[in-house]
Design a protein around this motif. Structure first.
Motif, PDB file in Angstrom:
ATOM      1  N   ASP A   9     -17.677  69.032 -21.552  1.00 27.85           N
ATOM      2  CA  ASP A   9     -17.090  69.971 -20.600  1.00 27.85           C
ATOM      3  C   ASP A   9     -16.267  71.045 -21.307  1.00 27.85           C
ATOM      4  O   ASP A   9     -15.685  70.805 -22.371  1.00 27.85           O
ATOM      5  N   ALA A  10     -16.215  72.210 -20.680  1.00 24.78           N
ATOM      6  CA  ALA A  10     -15.432  73.328 -21.196  1.00 24.78           C
ATOM      7  C   ALA A  10     -13.950  73.078 -20.929  1.00 24.78           C
ATOM      8  O   ALA A  10     -13.569  72.565 -19.872  1.00 24.78           O
ATOM      9  N   THR A  11     -13.120  73.443 -21.876  1.00 26.51           N
ATOM     10  CA  THR A  11     -11.673  73.335 -21.719  1.00 26.51           C
ATOM     11  C   THR A  11     -11.217  74.267 -20.600  1.00 26.51           C
ATOM     12  O   THR A  11     -11.636  75.424 -20.538  1.00 26.51           O
ATOM     13  N   GLY A  12     -10.375  73.746 -19.717  1.00 25.00           N
ATOM     14  CA  GLY A  12      -9.827  74.561 -18.635  1.00 25.00           C
ATOM     15  C   GLY A  12     -10.755  74.737 -17.447  1.00 25.00           C
ATOM     16  O   GLY A  12     -10.452  75.506 -16.535  1.00 25.00           O
ATOM     17  N   ALA A  13     -11.876  74.042 -17.431  1.00 23.52           N
ATOM     18  CA  ALA A  13     -12.839  74.212 -16.342  1.00 23.52           C
ATOM     19  C   ALA A  13     -12.832  73.048 -15.359  1.00 23.52           C
ATOM     20  O   ALA A  13     -13.743  72.911 -14.549  1.00 23.52           O
ATOM     21  N   GLU A  14     -11.790  72.238 -15.390  1.00 26.09           N
ATOM     22  CA  GLU A  14     -11.715  71.069 -14.514  1.00 26.09           C
ATOM     23  C   GLU A  14     -11.825  71.453 -13.040  1.00 26.09           C
ATOM     24  O   GLU A  14     -12.319  70.671 -12.224  1.00 26.09           O
ATOM     25  N   TRP A  15     -11.342  72.646 -12.699  1.00 26.44           N
ATOM     26  CA  TRP A  15     -11.386  73.112 -11.312  1.00 26.44           C
ATOM     27  C   TRP A  15     -12.815  73.159 -10.790  1.00 26.44           C
ATOM     28  O   TRP A  15     -13.049  72.960  -9.585  1.00 26.44           O
ATOM     29  N   ILE A  16     -13.785  73.401 -11.664  1.00 24.38           N
ATOM     30  CA  ILE A  16     -15.190  73.442 -11.227  1.00 24.38           C
ATOM     31  C   ILE A  16     -15.616  72.065 -10.733  1.00 24.38           C
ATOM     32  O   ILE A  16     -16.235  71.937  -9.679  1.00 24.38           O
ATOM     33  N   ARG A  17     -15.263  71.022 -11.491  1.00 25.93           N
ATOM     34  CA  ARG A  17     -15.582  69.651 -11.080  1.00 25.93           C
ATOM     35  C   ARG A  17     -14.899  69.340  -9.745  1.00 25.93           C
ATOM     36  O   ARG A  17     -15.507  68.774  -8.846  1.00 25.93           O
ATOM     37  N   THR A  48      -9.425  61.852 -17.284  1.00 25.97           N
ATOM     38  CA  THR A  48     -10.212  62.974 -16.787  1.00 25.97           C
ATOM     39  C   THR A  48     -11.558  62.973 -17.500  1.00 25.97           C
ATOM     40  O   THR A  48     -11.610  62.754 -18.718  1.00 25.97           O
ATOM     41  N   PRO A  49     -12.647  63.220 -16.775  1.00 25.63           N
ATOM     42  CA  PRO A  49     -13.950  63.267 -17.448  1.00 25.63           C
ATOM     43  C   PRO A  49     -13.957  64.269 -18.598  1.00 25.63           C
ATOM     44  O   PRO A  49     -13.380  65.354 -18.508  1.00 25.63           O
ATOM     45  N   LEU A  76     -22.048  77.070 -13.059  1.00 26.80           N
ATOM     46  CA  LEU A  76     -20.690  77.558 -12.799  1.00 26.80           C
ATOM     47  C   LEU A  76     -19.789  77.521 -14.030  1.00 26.80           C
ATOM     48  O   LEU A  76     -18.650  77.969 -13.965  1.00 26.80           O
ATOM     49  N   GLY A  77     -20.276  76.960 -15.139  1.00 28.17           N
ATOM     50  CA  GLY A  77     -19.512  77.017 -16.382  1.00 28.17           C
ATOM     51  C   GLY A  77     -18.716  75.779 -16.751  1.00 28.17           C
ATOM     52  O   GLY A  77     -17.907  75.841 -17.680  1.00 28.17           O
ATOM     53  N   LEU A  78     -18.912  74.661 -16.046  1.00 21.99           N
ATOM     54  CA  LEU A  78     -18.189  73.448 -16.434  1.00 21.99           C
ATOM     55  C   LEU A  78     -18.653  72.946 -17.797  1.00 21.99           C
ATOM     56  O   LEU A  78     -17.854  72.469 -18.594  1.00 21.99           O
ATOM     57  N   ARG A  79     -19.919  73.065 -18.055  1.00 14.64           N
ATOM     58  CA  ARG A  79     -20.467  72.538 -19.307  1.00 14.64           C
ATOM     59  C   ARG A  79     -20.272  73.520 -20.457  1.00 14.64           C
ATOM     60  O   ARG A  79     -20.741  74.651 -20.412  1.00 14.64           O
ATOM     61  N   ALA A  80     -19.593  73.047 -21.493  1.00  7.80           N
ATOM     62  CA  ALA A  80     -19.418  73.862 -22.703  1.00  7.80           C
ATOM     63  C   ALA A  80     -20.697  73.839 -23.526  1.00  7.80           C
ATOM     64  O   ALA A  80     -20.939  74.724 -24.332  1.00  7.80           O
ATOM     65  N   GLY A  81     -21.494  72.811 -23.330  1.00  9.60           N
ATOM     66  CA  GLY A  81     -22.743  72.684 -24.044  1.00  9.60           C
ATOM     67  C   GLY A  81     -23.321  71.305 -23.806  1.00  9.60           C
ATOM     68  O   GLY A  81     -22.729  70.469 -23.127  1.00  9.60           O
ATOM     69  N   TYR A  82     -24.504  71.104 -24.354  1.00 11.96           N
ATOM     70  CA  TYR A  82     -25.150  69.803 -24.238  1.00 11.96           C
ATOM     71  C   TYR A  82     -26.077  69.576 -25.415  1.00 11.96           C
ATOM     72  O   TYR A  82     -26.487  70.508 -26.094  1.00 11.96           O
ATOM     73  N   GLU A  83     -26.383  68.318 -25.621  1.00 10.77           N
ATOM     74  CA  GLU A  83     -27.349  67.912 -26.628  1.00 10.77           C
ATOM     75  C   GLU A  83     -28.443  67.155 -25.886  1.00 10.77           C
ATOM     76  O   GLU A  83     -28.162  66.285 -25.068  1.00 10.77           O
ATOM     77  N   LEU A  84     -29.700  67.515 -26.141  1.00 10.92           N
ATOM     78  CA  LEU A  84     -30.834  66.885 -25.476  1.00 10.92           C
ATOM     79  C   LEU A  84     -31.655  66.161 -26.526  1.00 10.92           C
ATOM     80  O   LEU A  84     -32.139  66.781 -27.475  1.00 10.92           O
ATOM     81  N   LEU A  85     -31.764  64.846 -26.368  1.00 11.08           N
ATOM     82  CA  LEU A  85     -32.388  64.006 -27.383  1.00 11.08           C
ATOM     83  C   LEU A  85     -33.466  63.123 -26.770  1.00 11.08           C
ATOM     84  O   LEU A  85     -33.325  62.650 -25.644  1.00 11.08           O
ATOM     85  N   LEU A  86     -34.517  62.878 -27.529  1.00 11.06           N
ATOM     86  CA  LEU A  86     -35.551  61.933 -27.134  1.00 11.06           C
ATOM     87  C   LEU A  86     -35.012  60.534 -27.336  1.00 11.06           C
ATOM     88  O   LEU A  86     -34.385  60.239 -28.365  1.00 11.06           O
ATOM     89  N   TRP A  87     -35.222  59.660 -26.341  1.00 11.58           N
ATOM     90  CA  TRP A  87     -34.719  58.291 -26.434  1.00 11.58           C
ATOM     91  C   TRP A  87     -35.887  57.332 -26.563  1.00 11.58           C
ATOM     92  O   TRP A  87     -36.809  57.332 -25.753  1.00 11.58           O
TER      93      TRP A  87
END
Length: 98
Positions: A9-17, A48-49, A76-87
């Motif tokens: 999650d992006a810092t300061g974006a808790e309001w989106i959640r 906090t998540p 809406l910008g809650l996610r600062a980024g993600y990693e997508l991996l094959l499991w």
């Protein structure tokens, strides 16, 4: 194809959640045939998540990316980024149902 997305999650974006959790949960429910399981990640119980984790059951990586980018939290910008991996898993675990 089973893929895992780990979100930060992006810092300061808790309001989106706080304001958009109903939209996000409705999105997950609508797509539960492709997003097998999902949930928030926390550093300890009650914290906090920090981000989230999804396990996909899709036919292609592009399908998972499209789902991620359509999620209200991502748009809406809650996610600062993600990693997508094959499991993958060793055969001795047998069938794993989620």
């Amino acid at each position: 194809m089973r893929l895992v997305a780990i979100f930060k999650d992006a810092t300061g974006a808790e309001w989106i959640r706080e304001r958009h959790s109903d939209e996000h949960l409705a999105f997950l429910e609508t797509n539960k045939d492709k997003i097998a399981i999902g949930g928030s990640l926390r550093q300890y119980p009650g914290a906090t998540p920090y981000g989230g984790l999804w396990v996909f059951n899709v036919s292609a990586k592009e399908e998972a990316v499209a789902l991620i980018e359509a999620d209200p939290y991502y748009r809406l910008g809650l996610r600062a980024g993600y990693e997508l991996l094959l499991w993958g898993k060793p055969e001795f675990f047998g069938v794993v149902e989620l």
